[in-house]
Design a protein around this motif. Structure first.
Motif, PDB file in Angstrom:
ATOM      1  N   LYS A   1       2.136   1.409 -22.410  1.00 43.26           N
ATOM      2  CA  LYS A   1       3.374   2.192 -22.305  1.00 43.26           C
ATOM      3  C   LYS A   1       3.194   3.627 -22.789  1.00 43.26           C
ATOM      4  N   LEU A   2       2.263   3.843 -23.721  1.00 45.91           N
ATOM      5  CA  LEU A   2       2.059   5.182 -24.274  1.00 45.91           C
ATOM      6  C   LEU A   2       1.180   6.071 -23.390  1.00 45.91           C
ATOM      7  N   ILE A   3       0.375   5.447 -22.553  1.00 46.30           N
ATOM      8  CA  ILE A   3      -0.543   6.201 -21.699  1.00 46.30           C
ATOM      9  C   ILE A   3       0.168   6.527 -20.386  1.00 46.30           C
ATOM     10  N   PRO A   4       0.071   7.784 -19.927  1.00 47.86           N
ATOM     11  CA  PRO A   4       0.720   8.146 -18.662  1.00 47.86           C
ATOM     12  C   PRO A   4       0.286   7.234 -17.506  1.00 47.86           C
TER      13      PRO A   4
ATOM     14  N   ASP B   1     -10.533   8.928 -21.827  1.00 46.41           N
ATOM     15  CA  ASP B   1     -10.040   9.963 -20.915  1.00 46.41           C
ATOM     16  C   ASP B   1      -9.430  11.117 -21.708  1.00 46.41           C
ATOM     17  N   ASN B   2      -9.868  12.334 -21.433  1.00 47.48           N
ATOM     18  CA  ASN B   2      -9.365  13.506 -22.157  1.00 47.48           C
ATOM     19  C   ASN B   2      -7.885  13.786 -21.911  1.00 47.48           C
ATOM     20  N   ARG B   3      -7.338  13.275 -20.830  1.00 50.62           N
ATOM     21  CA  ARG B   3      -5.933  13.513 -20.509  1.00 50.62           C
ATOM     22  C   ARG B   3      -4.984  12.601 -21.281  1.00 50.62           C
ATOM     23  N   THR B   4      -5.522  11.582 -21.921  1.00 48.09           N
ATOM     24  CA  THR B   4      -4.692  10.646 -22.683  1.00 48.09           C
ATOM     25  C   THR B   4      -4.249  11.307 -23.987  1.00 48.09           C
TER      26      THR B   4
END
Length: 131
Positions: A79-82, A29-32
């Motif tokens: 935890k690091l990914i929104p 995912d580009n948003r990550t």
């Protein structure tokens, strides 16, 4: 009591497997964020690798990666990914899970090369020591 623990362990393992597919989708995912992608890529590549860094036939140590390293890596990456990305990918992960589990042959070959190199190095040390 024993059955409750087994059921709880099976549910935990099922959730971990589901989270691996969520991570697989999230790192694409580009948003990550890049740092979350880096952790997710490492965890997914290792978990889907057909070869373990520490082979399972080695007593006790062989299962440490499966029991400790992979769950810790999954937890850290999640935890690091929104949260909104994780939630969006949960549905897609369910569909992906129905299909065949992806294999990561690149990482598997890398681990095989590491073990071969280690064997050659140890063999050379033994030959040098006995000479």
């Amino acid at each position: 009591m024993k059955n409750d623990n087994i059921i709880r362990l099976k549910n935990y393992a099922r959730k971990l497997k589901q989270d691996l597919f969520v991570l697989y989708l999230s790192y694409k995912d580009n948003r990550t964020p890049w740092y979350a992608k880096a952790v997710a890529i490492c965890v997914v590549a290792y978990a889907f690798s057909p070869v373990d860094l520490i082979p399972d036939f080695i007593p006790i140590l062989g299962y440490l990666d499966d029991l400790i390293l992979i769950p810790l890596g999954i937890s850290l990456a999640i935890k690091l990914i929104p949260t909104y990305i994780i939630e969006e990918n949960r549905f897609m992960a369910e569909e992906l899970k129905k299909n065949e589990k992806p294999k990561n042959w690149f990482v598997g070959i890398l681990f095989i090369l590491i073990w071969i190199s280690l064997g050659v190095w140890i063999g050379k040390m033994i030959i040098d020591f006995t000479s």
